[in-house]
Write an enzyme that holds these catalytic residues in place. Structure first.
Site, PDB file in Angstrom:
ATOM      1  N   ASP A 163       0.844  -1.188   0.000  1.00  0.00           N
ATOM      2  CA  ASP A 163       0.000   0.000   0.000  1.00  0.00           C
ATOM      3  C   ASP A 163       0.893   1.258   0.000  1.00  0.00           C
ATOM      4  OD1 ASP A 163      -2.462   1.329   0.221  1.00  0.00           O
ATOM      5  OD2 ASP A 163      -2.349   1.393   2.412  1.00  0.00           O
TER       6      ASP A 163
ATOM      7  N   ASP B 296       2.370   4.986  -5.477  1.00  0.00           N
ATOM      8  CA  ASP B 296       1.691   6.241  -5.159  1.00  0.00           C
ATOM      9  C   ASP B 296       2.557   7.422  -5.568  1.00  0.00           C
ATOM     10  OD1 ASP B 296       0.551   8.479  -4.087  1.00  0.00           O
ATOM     11  OD2 ASP B 296       0.498   7.757  -2.021  1.00  0.00           O
TER      12      ASP B 296
ATOM     13  N   GLU C 260      -2.384   6.107  -8.307  1.00  0.00           N
ATOM     14  CA  GLU C 260      -3.252   7.138  -7.694  1.00  0.00           C
ATOM     15  C   GLU C 260      -3.167   8.425  -8.495  1.00  0.00           C
ATOM     16  OE1 GLU C 260      -3.277   7.560  -3.444  1.00  0.00           O
ATOM     17  OE2 GLU C 260      -3.777   9.696  -3.515  1.00  0.00           O
TER      18      GLU C 260
ATOM     19  N   HIS D 222      -7.244  10.297   4.778  1.00  0.00           N
ATOM     20  CA  HIS D 222      -6.706   9.202   5.576  1.00  0.00           C
ATOM     21  C   HIS D 222      -6.795   9.504   7.069  1.00  0.00           C
ATOM     22  CE1 HIS D 222      -4.388   8.218   1.811  1.00  0.00           C
ATOM     23  NE2 HIS D 222      -4.737   7.013   2.195  1.00  0.00           N
TER      24      HIS D 222
ATOM     25  N   HIS E 168      -9.582   5.383  -0.868  1.00  0.00           N
ATOM     26  CA  HIS E 168      -8.666   5.374   0.281  1.00  0.00           C
ATOM     27  C   HIS E 168      -9.309   6.128   1.434  1.00  0.00           C
ATOM     28  CE1 HIS E 168      -4.697   3.818  -1.246  1.00  0.00           C
ATOM     29  NE2 HIS E 168      -5.482   3.758  -2.323  1.00  0.00           N
ATOM     30  N   GLY E 169      -8.737   5.972   2.612  1.00  0.00           N
ATOM     31  CA  GLY E 169      -9.239   6.698   3.775  1.00  0.00           C
ATOM     32  C   GLY E 169     -10.679   6.326   4.105  1.00  0.00           C
TER      33      GLY E 169
ATOM     34  N   ASN F  32     -10.221   0.815   0.930  1.00  0.00           N
ATOM     35  CA  ASN F  32      -9.099   0.664   1.865  1.00  0.00           C
ATOM     36  C   ASN F  32      -9.464   1.130   3.269  1.00  0.00           C
ATOM     37  OD1 ASN F  32      -7.714   0.141  -0.500  1.00  0.00           O
ATOM     38  ND2 ASN F  32      -5.990   1.467  -0.004  1.00  0.00           N
TER      39      ASN F  32
ATOM     40  N   THR G 184      -7.482   2.687   9.725  1.00  0.00           N
ATOM     41  CA  THR G 184      -7.664   3.250  11.069  1.00  0.00           C
ATOM     42  C   THR G 184      -8.748   2.516  11.870  1.00  0.00           C
ATOM     43  OG1 THR G 184      -6.946   5.340  10.138  1.00  0.00           O
ATOM     44  CG2 THR G 184      -8.029   5.448  12.280  1.00  0.00           C
TER      45      THR G 184
HETATM   46  O1  G3H Z   1      -4.274   3.090   2.177  1.00  0.00           O
HETATM   47  C1  G3H Z   1      -4.841   2.947   3.260  1.00  0.00           C
HETATM   48  C2  G3H Z   1      -6.169   3.423   3.492  1.00  0.00           C
HETATM   49  O2  G3H Z   1      -6.415   4.484   2.654  1.00  0.00           O
HETATM   50  C3  G3H Z   1      -6.590   3.490   4.915  1.00  0.00           C
HETATM   51  O3  G3H Z   1      -7.181   4.705   5.324  1.00  0.00           O
HETATM   52  O4  G3H Z   1      -6.731   4.432   7.741  1.00  0.00           O
HETATM   53  O5  G3H Z   1      -8.165   6.269   6.907  1.00  0.00           O
HETATM   54  O6  G3H Z   1      -8.972   3.920   6.834  1.00  0.00           O
HETATM   55  P1  G3H Z   1      -7.821   4.839   6.776  1.00  0.00           P
HETATM   56 ZN    ZN Z   2      -4.481   5.111   1.480  1.00  0.00          ZN
END
Ligand code: G3H
Ligand code: ZN
Length: 279
Positions: free
Chosen positions: A81, A103, A133, A176, A204-205, A226, A229
């Site tokens: 990642d 990335d 990305e 993220h 993402h995030g 993805n 967190t």
């Molecule tokens: O690449 C990893 C993800 O985008 C995780 O994002 O920790 O905000 O869920 P997140």
């Molecule tokens: Zn990410």
């Protein structure tokens, strides 16, 4: 079984559902993610980021994740990642990862395209998939000083055509490391990107995305979601509770039990939202 990202995203793209990718840092979270996927009989993506490989050498972490994937009863992708250099991507490919993300989102467009194309060419020698990305998903923590910017649909089209990536991460309102589900998704932008690209899109995030948005997005062309967190919080907060409840306990295997269960619960919850034929 160990599979590539391309293999599992093909079905997701065709049948309009999303597959979850989880950031894992070691055995405890990785095995909990796979157990949850097996219970739901759904494919999953185990993702390793730079923090993880700074903590545990990529060769060791890679071997463990690949072994877990090979033994799993469901398809599992072992994915790098946010690889920011071609060197780290190469290390992941040499370690047997079945998928890598390059990335280059912080780079000027031309340079991002050039480097991503070089990664696509390199990965094809290993039979691995590539995620790129375009636009830049930032970080909720201002200390991380990221330059977030929404994806420009015509840049996304150019990027996809020039690089031939298997999956494309787009910036449509997420950040993220949000700890609350407060992201405001730009649906119109997503539709424009979808109309101009013909590639599985990646969100993402996704910890910061409301369950209702996750459901909607997974039926719209977002094929990989993805999540990091959310399971780090489940593990860490439960671990803290375990210490508080058992102040004299020092055996890590006992202390890990409840955090691992909680990770499994969160993974199952997210996977059920994202769907797929068996969810
Ligand atoms: O690449 C990893 C993800 O985008 C995780 O994002 O920790 O905000 O869920 P997140
Ligand atoms: Zn990410």
């Amino acid at each position: 079984m160990l599979v590539t990202l391309k293999e599992i995203l093909k079905e997701a793209y065709k049948n309009k559902y999303a597959i979850a990718g989880f950031n894992v840092y070691g055995y405890e979270d990785a095995i909990s993610v796979v157990k949850a996927s097996e219970k739901l009989n759904l494919p999953v993506i185990l993702m390793t980021n730079v923090d993880a490989i700074n903590h545990m050498p990529i060769k060791i972490l890679g071997k463990m994740l690949i072994e877990i994937a090979e033994k799993a009863k469901v398809p599992v992708v072992v994915h790098l990642d946010h690889g920011k250099t071609i060197e780290v991507v190469k290390k992941a490919l040499e370690a047997g990862f079945s998928s890598v993300m390059y990335d280059g989102s912080a780079l000027p467009l031309e340079e991002n395209i050039r480097n991503t194309k070089a990664v696509v060419d390199l990965a094809s020698k290993y039979g691995a998939s590539v995620e790129g990305e375009i636009g830049s998903v930032g970080y909720s923590d201002p200390a991380l000083n990221s330059n977030a910017s929404y994806t420009d649909p015509s840049e996304a089209q150019l990027f996809f055509e020039k690089t031939g990536v298997d999956a494309l991460a787009v910036a449509i309102g997420t950040l993220h490391r949000m700890t609350e589900q407060e992201a405001v998704i730009q649906y119109e932008l997503l539709e424009q990107i979808e109309a101009m690209t013909h590639v599985p899109l990646v969100l993402h995030g996704s910890t910061g995305v409301k369950d209702s948005d996750l459901k909607k997005l997974s039926s719209k062309g977002i094929c990989k979601v993805n999540i990091g967190t959310a399971i780090r919080m489940a593990f860490g907060h439960t671990m803290r509770d375990e210490f508080n409840k058992n102040p004299l306990e020092f055996d890590r295997i006992k202390l890990f039990k409840e955090p691992m269960k909680q990770v499994e619960q969160v993974v199952m919850h997210k996977m059920r939202i994202l769907g797929g034929e068996n969810a």
